[in-house]
Design a protein around this motif. Structure first.
Motif, PDB file in Angstrom:
ATOM      1  N   THR A   1       7.698   1.586  10.257  1.00  0.00           N
ATOM      2  CA  THR A   1       8.585   0.987   8.809  1.00  0.00           C
ATOM      3  C   THR A   1       8.086   1.627   7.861  1.00  0.00           C
ATOM      4  OG1 THR A   1       6.785  -0.676   8.725  1.00  0.00           O
ATOM      5  CG2 THR A   1       8.600  -1.148  10.098  1.00  0.00           C
ATOM      6  N   ILE A   2       7.053   2.601   7.620  1.00  0.00           N
ATOM      7  CA  ILE A   2       6.869   3.250   6.289  1.00  0.00           C
ATOM      8  C   ILE A   2       8.072   3.927   5.616  1.00  0.00           C
ATOM      9  CG2 ILE A   2       6.150   5.361   7.251  1.00  0.00           C
ATOM     10  CD1 ILE A   2       3.761   5.280   5.121  1.00  0.00           C
TER      11      ILE A   2
ATOM     12  N   ALA B   1      -0.027   1.192   5.581  1.00  0.00           N
ATOM     13  CA  ALA B   1       0.665   1.717   4.395  1.00  0.00           C
ATOM     14  C   ALA B   1       2.180   1.192   4.459  1.00  0.00           C
ATOM     15  CB  ALA B   1       0.568   3.381   4.107  1.00  0.00           C
ATOM     16  N   ALA B   2       2.872   0.913   3.320  1.00  0.00           N
ATOM     17  CA  ALA B   2       4.328   0.462   3.304  1.00  0.00           C
ATOM     18  C   ALA B   2       5.041   1.616   2.784  1.00  0.00           C
ATOM     19  CB  ALA B   2       4.606  -0.831   2.332  1.00  0.00           C
TER      20      ALA B   2
ATOM     21  N   ASP C   1      12.416  -0.546  -2.305  1.00  0.00           N
ATOM     22  CA  ASP C   1      13.021  -0.290  -1.021  1.00  0.00           C
ATOM     23  C   ASP C   1      12.182  -1.052   0.095  1.00  0.00           C
ATOM     24  OD1 ASP C   1      15.079   1.420  -1.638  1.00  0.00           O
ATOM     25  OD2 ASP C   1      14.198   3.150  -0.991  1.00  0.00           O
ATOM     26  N   ILE C   2      10.901  -1.106  -0.145  1.00  0.00           N
ATOM     27  CA  ILE C   2      10.081  -1.780   0.694  1.00  0.00           C
ATOM     28  C   ILE C   2      10.222  -3.392   0.837  1.00  0.00           C
ATOM     29  CG2 ILE C   2       7.542  -2.321   1.370  1.00  0.00           C
ATOM     30  CD1 ILE C   2       7.085   0.175  -0.352  1.00  0.00           C
TER      31      ILE C   2
ATOM     32  N   LYS D   1       1.018  -1.124   0.106  1.00  0.00           N
ATOM     33  CA  LYS D   1      -0.021  -0.026  -0.015  1.00  0.00           C
ATOM     34  C   LYS D   1       0.769   1.278  -0.165  1.00  0.00           C
ATOM     35  CE  LYS D   1      -3.493   2.382   2.737  1.00  0.00           C
ATOM     36  NZ  LYS D   1      -4.385   2.050   3.833  1.00  0.00           N
ATOM     37  N   ILE D   2       0.541   2.031  -1.215  1.00  0.00           N
ATOM     38  CA  ILE D   2       1.268   3.377  -1.013  1.00  0.00           C
ATOM     39  C   ILE D   2       0.308   4.704  -0.996  1.00  0.00           C
ATOM     40  CG2 ILE D   2       2.698   4.619  -2.714  1.00  0.00           C
ATOM     41  CD1 ILE D   2       4.249   2.270  -1.675  1.00  0.00           C
ATOM     42  N   VAL D   3       0.665   5.662  -0.116  1.00  0.00           N
ATOM     43  CA  VAL D   3      -0.215   6.737  -0.061  1.00  0.00           C
ATOM     44  C   VAL D   3       0.545   7.759  -0.506  1.00  0.00           C
ATOM     45  CG1 VAL D   3      -1.483   8.166   1.815  1.00  0.00           C
ATOM     46  CG2 VAL D   3      -1.033   5.671   2.075  1.00  0.00           C
TER      47      VAL D   3
END
Length: 184
Positions: free
Chosen positions: A110-111, A78-79, A163-164, A6-8
């Protein structure tokens, strides 16, 4: 099997968050997009730098002040967060740092956070020389981009998704028992 990532996207109104998502997903630029109300959702599968395929769940949030109180609920699980600011606005980067504080306060620890200076195509050569090249801002990757020309749009998402860290999906193991019963 891996979880979706999940990206915001957050930032002030008219910074170009929706244009960035539209350019990335559909490879088009529409200069007449309406302001986002609440949030818009998109999903796309992509290959990360390590060769694994990931599914991005992209949440494009509204930047208007009246919707600001709703944004923290989109940070849940969100990651990654992409904070977008308009490079043609004098205090745009300063406002982006306010969004960084908001993300760090409300999102998971950790985002991964990226800062994007959008509308790079609007800068004149003289303004580009005045604008310091910022590779990192407070330890956060910083990119200049243009949703209009496509400059760095794909790189931003590729770098962020790479990066995630991958988290394996935990599937509960349910023992299978066979029951036989005779009727009547």
């Amino acid at each position: 099997m891996y979880k979706n990532k999940k990206i915001v996207l957050v930032g002030d109104s008219a910074a170009g968050k929706t244009s960035i998502v539209t350019k990335y997903i559909n490879d088009i630029f529409n200069p007449y997009l309406n302001s986002t109300i609440g949030a818009a959702f998109s999903s796309i599968r992509m290959v990360a730098k390590d060769g694994n395929t990931d599914t991005l769940e992209i949440w494009d949030t509204a930047g208007q002040e009246r919707y600001r109180s709703l944004v923290p609920m989109y940070y849940r699980e969100a990651a990654g967060a992409i904070i977008v600011y308009d490079v043609s606005v004098p205090d745009g980067l300063k406002k982006a740092h306010e969004w960084v504080k908001d993300v760090r306060q409300c999102a998971p620890q950790t985002i991964k956070i990226y800062i994007i200076g959008n509308k790079y195509d609007l800068l004149t050569p003289a303004k580009i020389l005045e604008t310091p090249h910022i590779k990192y801002s407070s330890g956060i990757p910083h990119y200049y981009a243009s949703a209009k020309t496509g400059k760095n749009i794909k790189n931003i998402f590729l770098d962020l998704i790479s990066d995630i860290p991958r988290q394996p999906t935990t599937v509960p193991v349910v023992p299978i028992t066979t029951r036989y019963s005779l009727c009547c």
